[in-house]
Motif scaffolding. Structure first.
Motif, PDB file in Angstrom:
ATOM      1  N   VAL A 210      43.979  41.725  36.603  1.00 31.60           N
ATOM      2  CA  VAL A 210      43.588  42.701  37.622  1.00 31.60           C
ATOM      3  C   VAL A 210      44.105  42.204  38.976  1.00 31.60           C
ATOM      4  O   VAL A 210      43.747  41.110  39.414  1.00 31.60           O
ATOM      5  CB  VAL A 210      42.060  42.888  37.681  1.00 31.60           C
ATOM      6  N   THR A 211      44.948  43.005  39.614  1.00 30.86           N
ATOM      7  CA  THR A 211      45.543  42.611  40.890  1.00 30.86           C
ATOM      8  C   THR A 211      45.329  43.702  41.931  1.00 30.86           C
ATOM      9  O   THR A 211      45.673  44.868  41.703  1.00 30.86           O
ATOM     10  CB  THR A 211      47.061  42.368  40.745  1.00 30.86           C
ATOM     11  N   ILE A 212      44.747  43.329  43.061  1.00 34.48           N
ATOM     12  CA  ILE A 212      44.654  44.238  44.206  1.00 34.48           C
ATOM     13  C   ILE A 212      45.975  44.128  44.958  1.00 34.48           C
ATOM     14  O   ILE A 212      46.236  43.123  45.632  1.00 34.48           O
ATOM     15  CB  ILE A 212      43.486  43.867  45.142  1.00 34.48           C
ATOM     16  N   GLU A 213      46.835  45.129  44.845  1.00 36.87           N
ATOM     17  CA  GLU A 213      48.177  45.031  45.417  1.00 36.87           C
ATOM     18  C   GLU A 213      48.198  45.263  46.923  1.00 36.87           C
ATOM     19  O   GLU A 213      48.900  44.582  47.649  1.00 36.87           O
ATOM     20  CB  GLU A 213      49.113  46.034  44.726  1.00 36.87           C
ATOM     21  N   ARG A 214      47.440  46.247  47.395  1.00 34.97           N
ATOM     22  CA  ARG A 214      47.452  46.518  48.827  1.00 34.97           C
ATOM     23  C   ARG A 214      46.284  47.428  49.180  1.00 34.97           C
ATOM     24  O   ARG A 214      45.725  48.121  48.320  1.00 34.97           O
ATOM     25  CB  ARG A 214      48.756  47.201  49.249  1.00 34.97           C
ATOM     26  N   HIS A 229      40.069  51.210  50.542  1.00 37.84           N
ATOM     27  CA  HIS A 229      40.702  51.844  49.377  1.00 37.84           C
ATOM     28  C   HIS A 229      41.897  50.983  48.988  1.00 37.84           C
ATOM     29  O   HIS A 229      42.601  50.478  49.862  1.00 37.84           O
ATOM     30  CB  HIS A 229      41.184  53.261  49.704  1.00 37.84           C
ATOM     31  N   ALA A 230      42.139  50.835  47.705  1.00 35.16           N
ATOM     32  CA  ALA A 230      43.174  49.904  47.267  1.00 35.16           C
ATOM     33  C   ALA A 230      44.064  50.496  46.200  1.00 35.16           C
ATOM     34  O   ALA A 230      43.682  51.415  45.470  1.00 35.16           O
ATOM     35  CB  ALA A 230      42.533  48.626  46.734  1.00 35.16           C
ATOM     36  N   GLU A 231      45.272  49.938  46.120  1.00 34.87           N
ATOM     37  CA  GLU A 231      46.134  50.151  44.962  1.00 34.87           C
ATOM     38  C   GLU A 231      45.922  48.963  44.039  1.00 34.87           C
ATOM     39  O   GLU A 231      46.037  47.801  44.461  1.00 34.87           O
ATOM     40  CB  GLU A 231      47.595  50.266  45.372  1.00 34.87           C
ATOM     41  N   VAL A 232      45.582  49.241  42.798  1.00 35.08           N
ATOM     42  CA  VAL A 232      45.170  48.202  41.855  1.00 35.08           C
ATOM     43  C   VAL A 232      46.024  48.287  40.599  1.00 35.08           C
ATOM     44  O   VAL A 232      46.238  49.375  40.055  1.00 35.08           O
ATOM     45  CB  VAL A 232      43.679  48.348  41.476  1.00 35.08           C
ATOM     46  N   VAL A 233      46.489  47.150  40.129  1.00 33.76           N
ATOM     47  CA  VAL A 233      47.269  47.080  38.892  1.00 33.76           C
ATOM     48  C   VAL A 233      46.433  46.389  37.823  1.00 33.76           C
ATOM     49  O   VAL A 233      45.836  45.332  38.064  1.00 33.76           O
ATOM     50  CB  VAL A 233      48.587  46.314  39.116  1.00 33.76           C
ATOM     51  N   PHE A 234      46.386  47.000  36.661  1.00 37.78           N
ATOM     52  CA  PHE A 234      45.761  46.397  35.478  1.00 37.78           C
ATOM     53  C   PHE A 234      46.887  46.058  34.503  1.00 37.78           C
ATOM     54  O   PHE A 234      47.494  46.935  33.896  1.00 37.78           O
ATOM     55  CB  PHE A 234      44.768  47.370  34.835  1.00 37.78           C
TER      56      PHE A 234
END
Length: 404
Positions: A210-214, A229-234
């Motif tokens: 799980v990465t909070i990209e920006r 609010h975030a862009e998140v990658v799983f």
């Protein structure tokens, strides 16, 4: 339909109005100053933490939950006027009373669909305000207004689910206390019923993969009180199968159950924002002169204020009717009304705020008054919880069906 406030509602309204006057409004400027000194724009400022303790002391905590086991046990009709009051200061009041999205919707989901272990691990800390949470549904690569488009995969591998996908505008994800995501993705992407392809799982924020990209901005605002609010990658994030909420294929139905009460909350807070705008318009109009007379004597300004009052009263009655119907016939029975308030309220409040900004001139778009930030929040709600056009499409079909 009787919209008169009962004794419980009157008692809570009086307490909440006094709390707003004594604590919340004075805290707005203090919070702005304190935030400038923080190492993270999404961390709660000291004055907000102080107000949380005061709200709990006064019994103004978790007012939104209809189940008395978890919250105040209020009906939608009882809670609606309280949400309106909190909407007058939407950055602070919902947060300090633990009535802020997305935590409210997530708590409702866990209370209604979570098992006992999930409630103990996640719901209880959320109810206590010890952690925050996020709801991960919207995706940047597809039109998420049609939830069946969601591409995030939730694949079973033995006793675990593997989550892979990219989400954005995930509210609450930037807050340092955000401990868990409720993630919506597809467990059966090829299933015959497109509304049974999706499921929801609980994903702890510290899960590997799980990465909070920006951080994502809203009209340039960080929305720090909502946890940003975030862009998140799983990326192949793994969680136990026991983290499934409800059943496989139940994600779409859970999302609809989550959004019904949420739309009432949003619309009543919007009406509170409109009331704040009308108050600010009137104060400005009687304190400023232009072209030889007070702004309050200018015919166009009088028209703006009169039209705003009429619109607010109309909206309030429609939302209260919807709340009453949800209490009496349920979300499904109130479907038309829920869609009606979602269409009418944001666009009307945006119009009122726009006039208020115009009346304030340069001050209206500045940080010295709350109007610009209120406008950004109201305008966003023409998109959030489903774009207005989606609700118009569905509502029109329901009306036309009567004649086919």
């Amino acid at each position: 339909m009787d919209f008169a406030f009962d004794a419980r509602t009157e008692e809570l309204r009086a307490k909440l109005l006094a709390f707003m006057d004594e604590y919340v409004y004075p805290a707005e400027a203090v919070a702005h100053e304190q935030r400038a000194g923080l190492d993270s724009p999404w961390r709660n400022v000291p004055v907000v933490e102080e107000l949380k303790a005061e709200a709990r002391r006064q019994g103004l905590w978790n007012l939104f939950l209809p189940d008395s086991e978890y919250g105040a046990g209020l009906t939608n009709l009882q809670y609606a006027p309280l949400a309106e009051i909190m909407g007058r200061s939407p950055q602070i009041a919902p947060t300090v009373t633990n009535c802020a999205a997305p935590d409210t919707g997530n708590m409702e989901v866990l209370a209604q669909f979570g098992d006992e272990a999930q409630k103990k691990q996640w719901l209880q800390p959320l109810l206590a305000g010890e952690i925050r949470s996020a709801f991960a549904m919207t995706e940047p690569e597809v039109a998420s207004s049609d939830a069946t488009n969601i591409t995030t995969r939730i694949e079973r591998d033995g006793d675990e689910y593997v989550i892979t996908g990219r989400k954005w505008y995930i509210s609450g994800a930037m807050h340092p206390d955000c401990a868990v995501f409720i993630v919506m993705g597809k467990t059966d992407p090829d299933g015959a019923d497109i509304r049974r392809q999706q499921s929801m799982v609980l994903v702890p924020r510290d899960t590997p993969g799980v990465t909070i990209e920006r951080a994502m901005q809203v009209f340039g605002y960080e929305d720090h009180y909502h946890g940003g609010h975030a862009e998140v990658v799983f990326d192949h994030a793994r969680v136990p199968v026991s983290n499934l909420i409800g059943e496989e294929g139940g994600g779409f139905a859970i999302a609809q159950a989550r959004l019904g009460p949420g739309r009432i909350h949003h619309c009543m807070r919007l009406i509170g924002m409109a009331e704040r705008a009308v108050e600010l318009m009137c104060r400005r109009a009687v304190s400023r002169d232009a072209f030889g007379k007070a702004l309050a004597q200018q015919g166009v300004v009088q028209n703006w204020i009169a039209d705003a009052r009429v619109a607010v009263e109309q909206l309030r009655l429609l939302v209260l009717k919807t709340a009453w119907m949800m209490d009496t016939v349920g979300n499904r029975g109130a479907h038309t009304e829920i869609q009606a308030i979602k269409i009418a309220t944001p666009r009307t409040v945006v119009s009122i705020l726009d006039r208020a900004i115009q009346l304030y001139g340069a001050g209206g778009v500045s940080q010295d008054f709350p109007l610009a930030e209120l406008y950004a929040g109201a305008r966003t709600l023409m998109i959030a919880d489903g774009p207005d056009e989606v609700h118009q499409r569905s509502l029109a079909r329901r009306e036309l069906k009567k004649y086919l």
